[in-house]
Design an enzyme around this catalytic site. Structure first.
Site, PDB file in Angstrom:
ATOM      1  NE  ARG A   1     -17.853  -2.700 -66.703  1.00 44.14           N
ATOM      2  CZ  ARG A   1     -17.005  -2.644 -67.752  1.00 44.14           C
ATOM      3  NH1 ARG A   1     -15.710  -2.649 -67.562  1.00 44.14           N
ATOM      4  NH2 ARG A   1     -17.460  -2.579 -68.964  1.00 44.14           N
TER       5      ARG A   1
ATOM      6  CD  GLU B   1     -10.389  -4.214 -78.271  1.00 45.84           C
ATOM      7  OE1 GLU B   1     -10.659  -4.438 -77.071  1.00 45.84           O
ATOM      8  OE2 GLU B   1     -10.140  -5.109 -79.091  1.00 45.84           O
TER       9      GLU B   1
ATOM     10  CE  LYS C   1     -15.800  -0.580 -76.956  1.00 42.11           C
ATOM     11  NZ  LYS C   1     -14.707  -1.484 -76.552  1.00 42.11           N
TER      12      LYS C   1
HETATM   13  P1  ATP Z   1     -16.637  -3.141 -73.441  1.00 45.56           P
HETATM   14  O1  ATP Z   1     -16.669  -4.444 -72.725  1.00 45.56           O
HETATM   15  O2  ATP Z   1     -17.936  -2.478 -73.495  1.00 45.56           O
HETATM   16  O3  ATP Z   1     -15.981  -3.255 -74.779  1.00 45.56           O
HETATM   17  P2  ATP Z   1     -14.207  -2.139 -72.472  1.00 45.56           P
HETATM   18  O4  ATP Z   1     -13.797  -1.725 -71.110  1.00 45.56           O
HETATM   19  O5  ATP Z   1     -13.582  -3.347 -73.037  1.00 45.56           O
HETATM   20  O6  ATP Z   1     -15.766  -2.207 -72.517  1.00 45.56           O
HETATM   21  P3  ATP Z   1     -12.765  -0.193 -73.913  1.00 45.56           P
HETATM   22  O7  ATP Z   1     -13.019   0.284 -75.284  1.00 45.56           O
HETATM   23  O8  ATP Z   1     -11.582  -1.014 -73.674  1.00 45.56           O
HETATM   24  O9  ATP Z   1     -14.062  -0.986 -73.491  1.00 45.56           O
HETATM   25  O10 ATP Z   1     -12.862   0.982 -72.859  1.00 45.56           O
HETATM   26  C1  ATP Z   1     -12.363   2.276 -73.015  1.00 45.56           C
HETATM   27  C2  ATP Z   1     -12.415   2.937 -71.673  1.00 45.56           C
HETATM   28  O11 ATP Z   1     -13.750   3.043 -71.212  1.00 45.56           O
HETATM   29  C3  ATP Z   1     -11.654   2.136 -70.628  1.00 45.56           C
HETATM   30  O12 ATP Z   1     -10.847   3.016 -69.873  1.00 45.56           O
HETATM   31  C4  ATP Z   1     -12.739   1.521 -69.796  1.00 45.56           C
HETATM   32  O13 ATP Z   1     -12.315   1.301 -68.486  1.00 45.56           O
HETATM   33  C5  ATP Z   1     -13.855   2.540 -69.909  1.00 45.56           C
HETATM   34  N1  ATP Z   1     -15.157   1.896 -69.725  1.00 45.56           N
HETATM   35  C6  ATP Z   1     -15.681   0.887 -70.451  1.00 45.56           C
HETATM   36  N2  ATP Z   1     -16.878   0.515 -69.963  1.00 45.56           N
HETATM   37  C7  ATP Z   1     -17.130   1.300 -68.901  1.00 45.56           C
HETATM   38  C8  ATP Z   1     -18.208   1.403 -67.957  1.00 45.56           C
HETATM   39  N3  ATP Z   1     -19.273   0.607 -68.014  1.00 45.56           N
HETATM   40  N4  ATP Z   1     -18.116   2.357 -66.994  1.00 45.56           N
HETATM   41  C9  ATP Z   1     -17.065   3.171 -66.928  1.00 45.56           C
HETATM   42  N5  ATP Z   1     -16.015   3.119 -67.770  1.00 45.56           N
HETATM   43  C10 ATP Z   1     -16.037   2.197 -68.749  1.00 45.56           C
HETATM   44 MG    MG Z   2     -11.913  -3.880 -73.949  1.00 48.38          MG
END
Ligand code: ATP
Ligand code: MG
Length: 549
Positions: free
Chosen positions: A257, A33, A267
């Site tokens: 994760r 995202e 983020k």
């Molecule tokens: P954040 O809370 O940091 O924004 P998110 O999962 O909402 O994390 P996205 O941008 O939606 O962030 O994630 C893109 C991809 O990265 C998704 O497939 C997510 O599962 C993966 N991802 C995000 N954080 C992690 C993590 N800590 N370990 C492994 N994969 C991750």
């Molecule tokens: Mg997200």
């Protein structure tokens, strides 16, 4: 003898699917995202998704999951692309969930036409109350049985902008008694009068994550949609939409994760640190962002090695930050040019040295296969050495400088300390030594033997630099798990600036993106704040894991 590496559970699934002919081509995606900069957790997901198609053929798409207009920005889209490429990966197609807004809207209309979606005008509180609990079924409301025509009409009005934000929502009509709470008529479209970074003001209704993600995967023929464990309960819904719409059957798989000690990894939280000025920006060298690691001096190879070593788990776990540091140390040990820099200087005068302009030769990297070549190091009568390399009253087993003691100057001569000078406050300000001309490194015939070797920089040839030393950003192992605000647990000593460090002249040619070993002091890299007149170096990592707890 080749070592067979055992397959992780995702590799096993993929090998079976390819063997059985379920799919011909493996297609994965990385779906960030664009609401912030990518972090080391994303690096894990990037290495996994791109790594699988490197290993098994096929390709990986980059799909921006941009269904939330309020938090998304083009700046983030650009930084995310830069970070993926820096890590060493290239996507096949650059795609946006927002490109599918028309198609997703069409899917919603199809569900309404099949009697599988309805417009609900209840308030958020009413919807929550009707939802039931994990042990009690929910209760259907009066809107659930609206006619298809009425639903089509209301949904068209939602799209046309006839309603305020929150006036109504479109819900899937699934099962208000399901044991999976997400299946109790989940929201699929909401009204949001907001400007979108790509579609502008074309839409005032936006699909929810669950309605956008699986269908976007399906539109792209993604075979294995890999995400993190918090989506396990969403899988049933993912499959339900695809089955009802009769579209390409993408499948979702979940892994644990990455969580890292002494940091936060979301983020949203990292954005707070940036917005509140608690760090210098998304690329502050203390940040767990990919851009922060890059600025800190991490190499793409070290980050990929880290992701490889931690592997793919099915259960939540916490990885030691020291493992990440181990990986960069290993990589830079092979790559980094060695150089001398004095971080906390004190002057050493060689009273019997009369040479002028003597040039010594230093090996650039004893650990590299080709030794990294050599460089010229100017030597003279007056040198800077580290204050900590002299002790007025030496401790036992002290092998460095002390009154009467001998030490080798790296690449140069053996010197003996004869005397030292103190200022009015009692601080040592100058050390006086004599040297042994026949003890020159590489052609030592002096017969002397010393146990200590120290680094130095010639005072009249030295350049000055600023050096930034970093420590963990947080002072507790899991800031998220502590009581109160995670920001209360920031380490107040995470950055130390040394404004007058003396470096050997060769370091004035240091380039961005290159790692250097300051002998005995750690690995360093040039910072982007550096200019020709004002050199700035970051410490990437110390030479040894020096953490106490
Ligand atoms: P954040 O809370 O940091 O924004 P998110 O999962 O909402 O994390 P996205 O941008 O939606 O962030 O994630 C893109 C991809 O990265 C998704 O497939 C997510 O599962 C993966 N991802 C995000 N954080 C992690 C993590 N800590 N370990 C492994 N994969 C991750
Ligand atoms: Mg997200």
């Amino acid at each position: 003898m080749s070592e067979e590496k055992s397959l992780n559970f995702i590799e096993e699934i993929i090998e079976n699917d390819l063997k059985s002919g379920k799919y011909e081509t493996l297609v994965t995606r990385f779906p960030p995202e664009p609401n912030g900069y990518l972090h080391i957790g994303h690096a894990k997901a990037i290495c996994l998704n791109f790594g699988l198609t490197q290993q098994y053929g096929g390709y990986t798409n980059l799909r921006f999951d941009d269904t939330n207009p309020v938090t998304e920005k083009t700046e983030y889209v650009n930084s995310q692309q830069e970070d993926i490429q820096w890590l060493g990966f290239q996507w096949k197609n650059e795609l946006y969930a927002s490109d599918y807004f028309d198609q997703l809207h069409g899917y919603a209309v199809q569900l309404i036409e099949k009697g599988l979606a309805y417009v609900d005008e209840s308030t958020a509180e009413e919807i929550a109350a009707q939802k039931g609990t994990p042990t009690e079924p929910g209760t259907p409301n009066q809107y659930r049985d609206r006619s298809i025509e009425e639903n089509l009409d209301l949904f068209a009005k939602m799209k046309a902008g006839d309603f305020e934000d929150g006036a109504c929502i479109l819900r899937a009509k699934i099962d208000m008694a399901s044991t999976n709470m997400l299946m109790r008529d989940p929201i699929i479209y909401r009204i949001k009068h907001a400007h979108h970074h790509r579609t502008g003001d074309a839409w005032c209704i936006y699909p929810m994550y669950d309605f956008a993600h699986g269908q976007s995967d399906s539109i792209e023929n993604i075979t294995h949609s890999i995400c993190t464990l918090e989506y396990v309960s969403h899988r049933e819904l993912y499959d339900w939409f695809i089955a009802q719409l009769g579209i390409f059957p993408s499948k979702q798989y979940e892994f644990a994760r990455l969580n890292l000690t002494y940091t936060v990894m979301s983020k949203r939280k990292l954005l707070q640190l940036v917005n509140e000025g608690l760090v210098s920006g998304w690329d502050d060298p203390r940040m767990p962002t990919i851009s922060g690691l890059r600025r800190r001096g991490y190499t793409p190879e070290s980050v990929r090695e880290f992701c490889e070593r931690i592997g793919i788990a099915k259960r939540e776990n916490l990885i030691e930050l020291s493992l990440l540091e181990f990986c960069i140390r290993e990589d830079l040990n092979k790559k980094a040019t060695r150089a001398m820099a004095v971080l906390d200087p004190i002057k050493l005068v060689i009273t019997n040295y009369e040479g002028d302009g003597e040039i010594l030769i230093g090996e650039n990297n004893p650990e590299a296969e080709d030794k990294g070549g050599t460089r010229e190091i100017p030597f003279s009568k007056e040198l800077w050495i580290e204050r900590e390399d002299f002790m007025e009253e030496p401790a036992k087993k002290w092998f460095r400088l002390a009154p009467g003691a001998m030490v080798r100057l790296k690449f140069a001569y053996i010197v003996k300390c004869d005397d030292f000078v103190k200022d009015a406050e009692g601080n040592v300000t100058e050390i006086h030594c004599t040297y042994f001309p026949e003890s020159k490194s590489g052609s030592d015939t002096s017969g002397l033997s010393v146990k200590g070797t120290i680094h130095w920089v010639s005072t009249k040839h030295a350049k000055t630099a600023q050096v930034r030393l970093y420590d963990r950003l947080f002072s507790v192992v899991s800031p998220d798990a502590e009581e109160g605000d995670f920001k209360d647990y920031l380490n107040p000593n995470s950055k130390e600036v040394l404004s007058k460090v003396y470096i050997e002249p060769a370091l004035a040619d240091a380039t961005l993106g290159t790692g250097y070993q300051f002998i005995r002091k750690g690995y360093f890299c040039l910072d982007k704040d550096s200019t020709a007149d004002h050199l700035v170096f970051n410490r990437v990592v110390s030479l040894k894991d020096g953490w106490k707890g």
